[in-house]
Structure formats: C-alpha cells, structure tokens
Design a protein around this motif. Sequence first.
Motif, PDB file in Angstrom:
ATOM      1  N   THR A   1      21.489  23.381  41.586  1.00  0.00           N
ATOM      2  CA  THR A   1      21.291  22.311  40.280  1.00  0.00           C
ATOM      3  C   THR A   1      22.265  21.207  40.272  1.00  0.00           C
ATOM      4  O   THR A   1      22.335  20.401  39.319  1.00  0.00           O
ATOM      5  N   ASP A   2      23.576  21.567  40.741  1.00  0.00           N
ATOM      6  CA  ASP A   2      24.720  20.786  40.640  1.00  0.00           C
ATOM      7  C   ASP A   2      25.251  20.916  39.186  1.00  0.00           C
ATOM      8  O   ASP A   2      26.188  20.018  38.755  1.00  0.00           O
ATOM      9  N   LYS A   3      24.774  21.928  38.401  1.00  0.00           N
ATOM     10  CA  LYS A   3      25.388  22.223  37.138  1.00  0.00           C
ATOM     11  C   LYS A   3      26.492  23.084  37.374  1.00  0.00           C
ATOM     12  O   LYS A   3      26.857  24.105  38.312  1.00  0.00           O
ATOM     13  N   LEU A   4      27.685  23.191  36.303  1.00  0.00           N
ATOM     14  CA  LEU A   4      28.792  24.091  36.400  1.00  0.00           C
ATOM     15  C   LEU A   4      28.234  25.555  36.172  1.00  0.00           C
ATOM     16  O   LEU A   4      27.516  25.897  35.348  1.00  0.00           O
ATOM     17  N   VAL A   5      28.704  26.383  37.281  1.00  0.00           N
ATOM     18  CA  VAL A   5      28.103  27.748  37.324  1.00  0.00           C
ATOM     19  C   VAL A   5      29.267  28.707  37.315  1.00  0.00           C
ATOM     20  O   VAL A   5      30.053  28.423  38.242  1.00  0.00           O
ATOM     21  N   VAL A   6      29.515  29.657  36.246  1.00  0.00           N
ATOM     22  CA  VAL A   6      30.344  30.368  36.370  1.00  0.00           C
ATOM     23  C   VAL A   6      29.633  31.877  36.239  1.00  0.00           C
ATOM     24  O   VAL A   6      29.022  32.071  35.605  1.00  0.00           O
ATOM     25  N   LEU A   7      30.396  32.869  36.935  1.00  0.00           N
ATOM     26  CA  LEU A   7      30.027  33.935  36.984  1.00  0.00           C
ATOM     27  C   LEU A   7      30.913  35.111  36.519  1.00  0.00           C
ATOM     28  O   LEU A   7      32.079  35.347  36.684  1.00  0.00           O
ATOM     29  N   VAL A   8      30.295  35.925  35.710  1.00  0.00           N
ATOM     30  CA  VAL A   8      30.935  37.113  35.179  1.00  0.00           C
ATOM     31  C   VAL A   8      30.092  38.374  35.807  1.00  0.00           C
ATOM     32  O   VAL A   8      28.936  38.629  35.285  1.00  0.00           O
ATOM     33  N   ASN A   9      30.912  38.941  36.511  1.00  0.00           N
ATOM     34  CA  ASN A   9      30.463  40.325  37.237  1.00  0.00           C
ATOM     35  C   ASN A   9      30.746  41.350  36.496  1.00  0.00           C
ATOM     36  O   ASN A   9      31.936  41.887  36.140  1.00  0.00           O
ATOM     37  N   PHE A  10      29.777  42.346  36.417  1.00  0.00           N
ATOM     38  CA  PHE A  10      29.935  43.899  35.854  1.00  0.00           C
ATOM     39  C   PHE A  10      29.802  44.515  36.884  1.00  0.00           C
ATOM     40  O   PHE A  10      28.745  44.779  37.609  1.00  0.00           O
ATOM     41  N   SER A  11      30.797  45.578  37.126  1.00  0.00           N
ATOM     42  CA  SER A  11      30.653  46.709  37.838  1.00  0.00           C
ATOM     43  C   SER A  11      31.753  47.743  37.915  1.00  0.00           C
ATOM     44  O   SER A  11      32.787  47.259  37.296  1.00  0.00           O
ATOM     45  N   GLY A  12      31.527  48.774  37.948  1.00  0.00           N
ATOM     46  CA  GLY A  12      32.558  50.043  38.145  1.00  0.00           C
ATOM     47  C   GLY A  12      33.291  50.026  39.318  1.00  0.00           C
ATOM     48  O   GLY A  12      34.495  50.490  39.726  1.00  0.00           O
ATOM     49  N   SER A  13      32.709  49.409  40.439  1.00  0.00           N
ATOM     50  CA  SER A  13      33.247  49.421  41.688  1.00  0.00           C
ATOM     51  C   SER A  13      33.437  48.152  42.401  1.00  0.00           C
ATOM     52  O   SER A  13      33.198  47.121  41.670  1.00  0.00           O
ATOM     53  N   ALA A  14      34.026  47.970  43.591  1.00  0.00           N
ATOM     54  CA  ALA A  14      34.360  46.675  44.042  1.00  0.00           C
ATOM     55  C   ALA A  14      33.172  46.119  44.527  1.00  0.00           C
ATOM     56  O   ALA A  14      32.079  46.643  45.176  1.00  0.00           O
ATOM     57  N   MET A  15      33.114  44.689  44.369  1.00  0.00           N
ATOM     58  CA  MET A  15      31.715  43.909  44.862  1.00  0.00           C
ATOM     59  C   MET A  15      32.273  43.108  45.934  1.00  0.00           C
ATOM     60  O   MET A  15      33.552  42.337  45.752  1.00  0.00           O
TER      61      MET A  15
END
Length: 483
Positions: free
Chosen positions: A262-276
């Motif tokens: 969509t060309d919008k600014l997209v920021v990811l906040v990732n939740f996890s107890g282990s590596a991704m």
Amino acid sequence: MAEGTKVAVIGPNADNELTLVANYFGYPTAPVTALEGVMAKAGAENVVYAPGSALAGGVFGNHKPVEASVLKHANDKGALEPGLTMTSSDNPAREGDPVSVTVDAQLDHHWKTSPIDGSIADEFGIVWEGFIVPEEDGAYSFETARESEAIIGGQNVSDGPVEMKAGEAYPVSYTLTVERFWPRNTIEPMASLSWVNRSRNWAGEALAAAEEADAVLFFGGIDADLEGEELSVEIDGFLGGDRTHLKLPRVQEDLLKKLHATDKLVVLVNFSGSAMALNWEAENLPAIVHAFYPGEKAGSAIADLLWGEFSPSGRLPVTFNTSLDGMPAFDDYSMQNRTYRYYEGKPLYPFGHGLSYTSFAYSDISVPEAQDGAEAMPVSVTVTNTGERAGREVVQAYIQLDERPNPSTPRVELVAFDVVELAPGESQTVKFDLSPERLGYFDKDGALVAPAGMSATLSLGGGQPGFVEDTGAASARVTFTAD
C-alpha cells in the motif's frame, strides 16, 4: 509521530493480553495491551484497529468475552431473556442443594475471594446455563478460564470451532470446578467465556484500516499458546509447544506484504519468547521492535518508544538466525553452532544487537599489553554520545582467544557489560576489572584454566565484534603471561 497522525493498529497481537504474561504467569491487575497503549498516546480518534489475521493456523490471539447482548436464558414461559442462569454450590462436586440460583448478565469474572462465601482459597462449583444467540454467521472459536469446561450447541469448545447462524439460539453449559488439587489454584478464581469469529474477512478489514491511516503499526509474532510446555498445537511451524521453523507465521507475513504494497509506512512490533527469522521483514520494513513478552504495562512502554519519548537501549540476549539450516539436531548435545559463542554462520541479528535513536562512538581503549592470566585485568574505554539526543548505551566487553584449546572453548564470549546514560556530546570512561574466571576457559575435564601463554583480542563496544560499525567498538590485543 506528529500530533494528529492517523495510525492503523493491525495484527493478531495488538490486543492480545497473553503476550504480556507468557508462560507460568499471574494475572495482571491493570494490563495495557499495545492497542490500548497506542490509543492512549495518539488519541482514540486517531486510531483505527483491525486484528488482520490469526496468529497461525486456527490459533487466534484476539478472543474477547462473549457479549452480554447475545447471552440468554429461558424464563418460566420458555421465552428468552437476557443473561445466563447461574447455579452456585459450596462444593466442587455440586452435591446437595445449591447455595443460590441467579441470573448472570455476562460470563466474565475474576474474583479476589470466593463468590460463595467471600473466603480465600475456597472450594466450590458453579454452572451457567442458557443460550448464545449470535448476531453474525460464522465459525466461532471459544476459550474458557482454567478449571472450566464449556459445551455449546452440544459440542465441547475444546474440540474446535462451533458453526453458528445469526439469530439462532445455541444451548450453552459452562462448568467451573474450583478445588485444591495440583495443578489447580483456588486463589483468585476465574470464570470467563470468550470467542472470536474465524469467518470474518480479516485481511480485508486490515487493508481497509490501512487505507484510512497515515502509518501502520503491525503487532505480530506468536504467544504462549503456540510456544510453551506440553501444548497440543500441531500446525505449520509448531509441534507440541516446540518450534519446527523460525519464520513468522505465513498468514502474518502474507498480510505484511499486502500492507507493505500500500506504500504506507509499516512498522513491525514482534512478540515472542524465542528467536524469529524475520528475513523478509528485515529487508523490506523500515523499523522492527522486538518486544519479547514484556509485562502488564507493555502497551504504554511500546507507545512511548514508538513516539520517541525515550531512546531504545535493549540488547538481544539470544541470536536471531535466518533459519534452522546448519543448526544441530534437537537431540545433539554438542555445542557446535549453538549460541553466539559457537555459531559460525551469519545471523540475522546477533546476540547483543540493539539500535538507538542516537549514536555512540568508542575511543581510547586501555588494555594491558601483557597480563598475568591468574590476576584480574583492568580495561577501560571512552564512550561518546555523537547524536542529537540523550540515550542509554549498553557497553559490552568480549574476548576472542587466538587459538581455541578445545572445541568447548568459545570462539567469542561476553565477559562483562555496563550501562551508561549520556547527553548529546557527553563522554564517559567505562572501566571493567575482568576476573580470571571471566578470562579463562574450561579444559576437556571441565576444570577452569587461566589463559597463561595465550594471546587474545578484547573488544569493548555496543555489540559483538564484527557486527557494529567501526566507531561502535574499540579493540586491543593482550598477551597472557605464564605464572
């Protein structure tokens, strides 16, 4: 973000309280999810929300209490009226006459003391009965509180989603049994029935939300319903609480790609107890915040971070690899390629990695040219905030022996760290006294050996040597003398 910025909060973990507590937890008294934190920061009028997808497979993170408006019971004439019939007993087996029979408007309780007699650690049993009359067609997944069982439309909700038609009445029976029997807990008993309609156009709702906004905050990752101890989940990427690959669940990555388009600014906040393995995300998104499972007030803290109220200073305590390729088998107990100390490949994000809204430079490292390996070694370095705002820096000290005496000797090892807070342009000298226990290694018999007669490189910086910019660390050589 500027005042008045319209934000789309999207993602299966945006309003998922389980991401705040993870495994083996107590229930927070005042939890703040990411959605709630962003709404408080930006103003509710500037936030549009859509979960967007399941966490993975058929596992959803956004179950909400079944609304009072759809809960009914039959009166003496058979007509449906609001609420469920609540029959309470003073014993878990529900033997004898009930203590009370009342109508409960909604099945969503967290009692501080017993609802029967007000005591602490009471044993009792309660049954709620009536009907659910959904307002939309769909396949509904249900969740219950611990020590509970729910039968809806003749189906145990633990067996999978329940197909329901709008306007039809489906019998519901919810049983809560509170007794002192491991692993059950009679302190602060709970009773809740929550649901989610799996048949909604999740991705479509998310894309519509993005169109209304100036920026997209995507709160994704996994939760403790997917990774944990002895779970029953068997879907792509997960088996019995273990991970079978490190990728972000496919349904989330597919949605992120659509949002990115969509060309919008997209920021990811990732939740996890282990590596991704956030490989596509690292290459295509301008910012990623890894939140782990951060606690009950995480929503407020994350919003403050995203709005620049403080500069981030966290550092990874684990390695984020690009995949499981080259990693030893689960039943291989050697340390080869395990942890940052032995890993030979190129990680996506190394142990010790972390960014800041400012920048730091290292200079004037002081390390003895020759050092008695049986004595503590003094080292120091000057850290300067070269950016335009205040920040906190985690100064990390690593040792790399020129020759590894045995395979169990780490190729690189963190031996000390400290934290400094610096204003723009401010410098500070950070000192460490590195003990022989930190500088030595273990021989094949497991005995600690001082590195006498050996040479090594000491690196003091904002991360692992080789994974920071030239100014982000300073290194020096040292030779350990014999006794």
